[in-house]
Design an enzyme around this catalytic site. Structure first.
Site, mmCIF file in Angstrom:
data_model
loop_
_atom_site.group_PDB
_atom_site.id
_atom_site.type_symbol
_atom_site.label_atom_id
_atom_site.label_comp_id
_atom_site.label_asym_id
_atom_site.label_seq_id
_atom_site.Cartn_x
_atom_site.Cartn_y
_atom_site.Cartn_z
ATOM 1 N N HIS A 162 -21.298 -14.348 -1.394
ATOM 2 C CA HIS A 162 -21.767 -13.592 -1.954
ATOM 3 C C HIS A 162 -23.172 -13.358 -0.965
ATOM 4 C CE1 HIS A 162 -20.517 -14.423 -6.293
ATOM 5 N NE2 HIS A 162 -20.775 -15.306 -5.110
ATOM 6 N N SER A 283 -26.456 4.721 21.838
ATOM 7 C CA SER A 283 -27.483 6.234 20.873
ATOM 8 C C SER A 283 -27.793 7.060 21.880
ATOM 9 C CB SER A 283 -28.198 5.777 19.780
ATOM 10 O OG SER A 283 -29.304 6.473 19.286
ATOM 11 N N LYS A 289 -30.251 1.458 21.581
ATOM 12 C CA LYS A 289 -29.210 0.548 21.006
ATOM 13 C C LYS A 289 -27.917 0.161 21.472
ATOM 14 C CE LYS A 289 -28.624 1.784 16.858
ATOM 15 N NZ LYS A 289 -28.917 1.088 15.775
ATOM 16 N N ASN A 291 -25.128 -1.100 19.863
ATOM 17 C CA ASN A 291 -23.638 -0.159 18.598
ATOM 18 C C ASN A 291 -22.902 -1.013 18.570
ATOM 19 O OD1 ASN A 291 -26.051 0.532 17.105
ATOM 20 N ND2 ASN A 291 -25.293 2.446 17.877
ATOM 21 N N GLU A 296 -16.749 -0.656 14.159
ATOM 22 C CA GLU A 296 -16.430 0.573 12.782
ATOM 23 C C GLU A 296 -15.218 1.092 12.329
ATOM 24 O OE1 GLU A 296 -20.214 2.184 13.816
ATOM 25 O OE2 GLU A 296 -21.051 0.502 13.163
ATOM 26 N N TYR A 323 18.834 12.728 -1.139
ATOM 27 C CA TYR A 323 17.808 13.540 0.402
ATOM 28 C C TYR A 323 17.541 14.438 -0.279
ATOM 29 C CZ TYR A 323 15.649 15.599 4.054
ATOM 30 O OH TYR A 323 15.200 15.791 5.373
ATOM 31 N N GLN A 328 11.538 14.543 5.165
ATOM 32 C CA GLN A 328 10.969 14.069 6.314
ATOM 33 C C GLN A 328 9.869 14.005 6.677
ATOM 34 O OE1 GLN A 328 12.827 18.077 8.520
ATOM 35 N NE2 GLN A 328 10.892 18.239 8.709
ATOM 36 N N LYS A 331 8.548 9.657 8.587
ATOM 37 C CA LYS A 331 8.057 9.748 10.031
ATOM 38 C C LYS A 331 6.827 9.347 10.570
ATOM 39 C CE LYS A 331 11.733 12.148 10.865
ATOM 40 N NZ LYS A 331 12.127 11.305 8.859
HETATM 41 N N1 ARG Z 1 14.721 15.852 10.023
HETATM 42 C C1 ARG Z 1 15.740 15.728 8.517
HETATM 43 C C2 ARG Z 1 14.610 14.311 8.391
HETATM 44 O O1 ARG Z 1 14.169 13.710 9.016
HETATM 45 C C3 ARG Z 1 16.576 14.828 8.568
HETATM 46 C C4 ARG Z 1 17.365 14.754 7.548
HETATM 47 C C5 ARG Z 1 18.118 15.901 7.595
HETATM 48 N N2 ARG Z 1 19.008 16.169 6.588
HETATM 49 C C6 ARG Z 1 19.131 17.538 5.579
HETATM 50 N N3 ARG Z 1 20.133 17.653 4.681
HETATM 51 N N4 ARG Z 1 17.840 18.777 5.550
HETATM 52 O O2 ARG Z 1 14.270 14.388 6.399
#
Ligand code: ARG
Length: 463
Positions: A162, A283, A289, A291, A296, A323, A328, A331
Site C-alpha cells: 500500500h 522543463s 527540473k 523529469n 513515463e 477470410y 487485414q 498486421k
Molecule cells: N492483404 C490481405 C490481408 O492481409 C491478404 C489476404 C487477401 N485475401 C482476400 N481474400 N482478399 O488480409
C-alpha cells in the site's frame, strides 16, 4: 515497366470498373505488409519447389520463378523495388514484379494457393522471428537487472505494501523480482510457438486444393513442425495473433510496473533513486527540473499494447468463418505492438544502466514506519512461546507506546519494553537491526542475502 496484361489488377477481367479512389486509398495495405517481403518470398520458393516435386509444374518454370523471386528479394533489400499501392498488398506487388522479370510463366506461382493461406504463412513466420528478437532483448534486459542486483545485495530499503513501509528488503531482491517476471514473459512467448509452428500453406482460399500438394514438404522447408488440420479453421484463425498481443501486453505491463515504482522512488518526496542526465528531460519553464519522462513513456505505452489486444479481439468477435477484409488490420496491430515493446525493453535497459540507488536515503526511510514490528512479533513467538496472534497484539501495544513517545522501535530501552512484556531480555534488541531483519528471511524465495546470492548465481548460469 514492361507492357503485359498482368500490369493491371488481377481481377481486371472480371471486375470491369476501376475501384473507387477512396477504397483504393483505404483498402491497400502495402505500406504496412511490405515488412513481410522476406517471409513472402521464402514461402513462395518453398511452394514452387513443392509444386515441382509433386510434378505440378516443370523444372524450368520452377527455376525461372525462383530466379525471379531471388532477384526481387535483392531489389527490395537494396531499396530498388517500387512498391505500388494499386497492387494492394505485398503478395500482389511481388507477383506483378515477377511477371515483369520472367514473363507469363510467373502465372504458375499461384497454383494451389490463395492469398488467404499465403498471408498467414508469412505472418506466422514473421511472428516467430519477432518472438526470437523479443526474447533476445529480454535476455539483455535480464542481464542488466542482474548486474545491478549484484551490486546491491546489501542495499537495504523499505519493502512497501500500500506504499506504506512494510518490512525491510534488499534492493537486489526487489530487482530480482523483475527477473522472474521477464523470465515468465520469455516462457509465454515461447509457449506460443506451438501454434505458430503449424503451417497454413496449402489450405488455399478455405477448402484445401484439388492439386496433389505435399504440405509436409513445405512445412519442413519453412521451419514449421506440421501442417494445420482444417482448411476453414486455418484461414479464419488469428489466435496466434492474440497470443502474441497478449504476451506483449503482459510484458509491457511488467515494464510499466517497474517504471511506476521508479517514478515514485525518483520523486522528491521519496528520493530513493537517482537517474543520470542521460535518461531525464527538462522543463520549458522550470529551470531546476529533471523529469523521468522516459519512465513515463514506458508506463504509458502499456496502454497502447492493451488497446491493440482489444482491437484484435474486437475484430474477431462474431466474425463469420473464414477470410474477411476485417482481418487485414492484424498486421498493423502486431507490428505496432512489437515495435513499441522492443523500444520499451531497450529503454528500460538503458534506464537501468543509468540508475543508482540513493543508499543513504533508502536506509533512512527503512528506519521509519516501525518496519521491524513483524520481526518483533516473530521473536516473541520463537522465544517466549506465544501464539502469533498473541505476539501480534503485544507488538501492537509496543508500537503504540513508541508512537506516543515519538520514538522508533530501536530507540526504546529494555526497561520500557519490559513494562509491556516482562519476559523480554537483551536479546530482543537484535530484532530491531535492519540487516538482521532482512537476513532472517531465509525461507525459500525470501530476501535473505544468501537467498539473493543463490538466485543471482542461478540466473547468471541460465541462457
Ligand atoms: N492483404 C490481405 C490481408 O492481409 C491478404 C489476404 C487477401 N485475401 C482476400 N481474400 N482478399 O488480409
Amino acid at each position: 515497366m514492361s507492357k503485359n496484361k498482368n500490369n493491371e489488377t488481377i481481377w481486371g477481367s472480371r471486375i470491369k470498373k476501376n475501384t473507387s479512389t477512396l477504397f483504393r486509398k483505404v483498402g491497400n495495405s502495402i505500406d504496412i505488409d511490405k515488412r513481410l517481403y522476406k517471409e513472402d518470398i521464402a514461402g513462395s520458393i518453398a511452394h514452387v519447389e513443392m509444386l515441382f516435386k509433386q510434378k505440378i509444374i516443370s523444372f524450368k518454370i520452377k527455376n525461372k520463378i525462383i530466379y525471379g523471386l531471388n532477384k526481387i528479394e535483392k531489389e527490395i533489400k537494396n531499396k530498388k523495388f517500387e512498391f505500388q499501392k494499386k497492387y494492394e498488398d505485398i503478395h500482389i506487388n511481388i507477383e506483378k514484379r515477377l511477371f515483369q522479370i520472367i514473363g507469363e510463366e510467373a502465372g504458375y506461382i499461384h497454383t494451389a494457393r490463395s492469398r488467404n493461406d499465403q498471408v498467414i504463412t508469412d505472418f506466422k513466420m514473421w511472428i516467430k522471428s519477432a518472438t526470437k528478437e523479443i526474447n533476445n532483448n529480454l535476455d539483455r534486459l535480464i542481464k542488466s537487472i542482474i548486474k545491478l542486483a549484484e551490486k546491491n545485495i546489501y542495499t537495504i530499503m523499505p519493502g512497501f505494501t500500500h506504499l506504506k513501509n512494510a518490512q525491510a528488503i534488499s534492493f537486489a531482491h526487489y530487482l530480482m523480482a523483475h527477473v522472474e517476471m521477464f523470465n515468465r514473459d520469455k516462457k509465454k512467448f515461447n509457449s506460443n510457438l506451438d501454434n505458430l509452428n503449424e503451417n497454413p500453406l496449402g489450405v488455399a482460399a478455405l477448402t484445401g486444393t484439388s492439386f496433389n500438394i505435399d504440405r509436409n514438404y513445405t512445412s519442413k522447408k519453412l521451419g514449421f513442425k506440421k501442417p494445420t488440420n482444417n482448411s476453414i479453421d486455418t484461414v479464419s484463425d488469428r489466435d496466434f495473433v492474440l497470443d502474441f498481443l497478449y504476451a506483449v501486453s503482459v510484458c509491457s505491463m511488467h515494464i510499466s510496473r517497474i517504471a511506476e515504482d521508479f517514478i515514485i522512488w525518483n520523486s522528491d518526496a521519496f528520493n530513493l533513486i537517482n537517474l543520470s542526465d542521460k535518461v531525464v528531460t527538462g522543463s520549458s519553464i522550470m529551470p531546476q527540473k529533471k523529469n523521468p519522462d522516459l519512465l513515463e513513456y514506458l508506463r504509458g505505452k502499456s496502454g497502447n499494447s492493451y488497446g491493440n489486444l482489444l482491437s484484435m479481439l474486437t475484430i474477431l468477435k462474431g466474425l463469420p468463418l473464414s477470410y474477411f477484409k476485417d482481418l487485414q488490420d492484424d498486421k498493423e496491430i502486431v507490428f505496432k505492438s512489437n515495435d513499441t515493446l522492443i523500444d520499451s525493453i531497450k529503454i528500460l535497459d538503458e534506464i537501468l544502466k543509468n540508475l543508482s540507488p540513493n543508499k543513504k536515503r533508502m536506509l533512512e526511510l527503512a528506519k521509519s514506519g516501525y518496519i521491524t514490528a513483524t520481526d518483533l512479533a516473530d521473536y516473541l513467538v520463537k522465544n517466549h512461546s506465544m501464539s502469533f496472534r498473541e505476539a501480534y497484539q503485544k507488538t501492537a501495544v509496543i508500537v503504540n507506546f513508541a508512537e506516543n513517545k515519538k520514538k522508533k522501535l530501536n530507540e526504546l530501552s529494555l526497561d520500557e519494553l519490559k513494562k509491556i512484556e516482562p519476559k523480554l531480555n537483551n536479546n530482543v534488541l537484535k530484532v530491531f537491526n535492519l540487516e538482521n531483519s532482512v537476513n532472517s528471511k531465509k525461507s525459500y524465495g525470501g530476501t535473505s542475502f544468501d537467498n539473493i546470492k543463490k538466485m543471482i548465481m542461478k540466473y547468471k548460469k541460465q541462457k
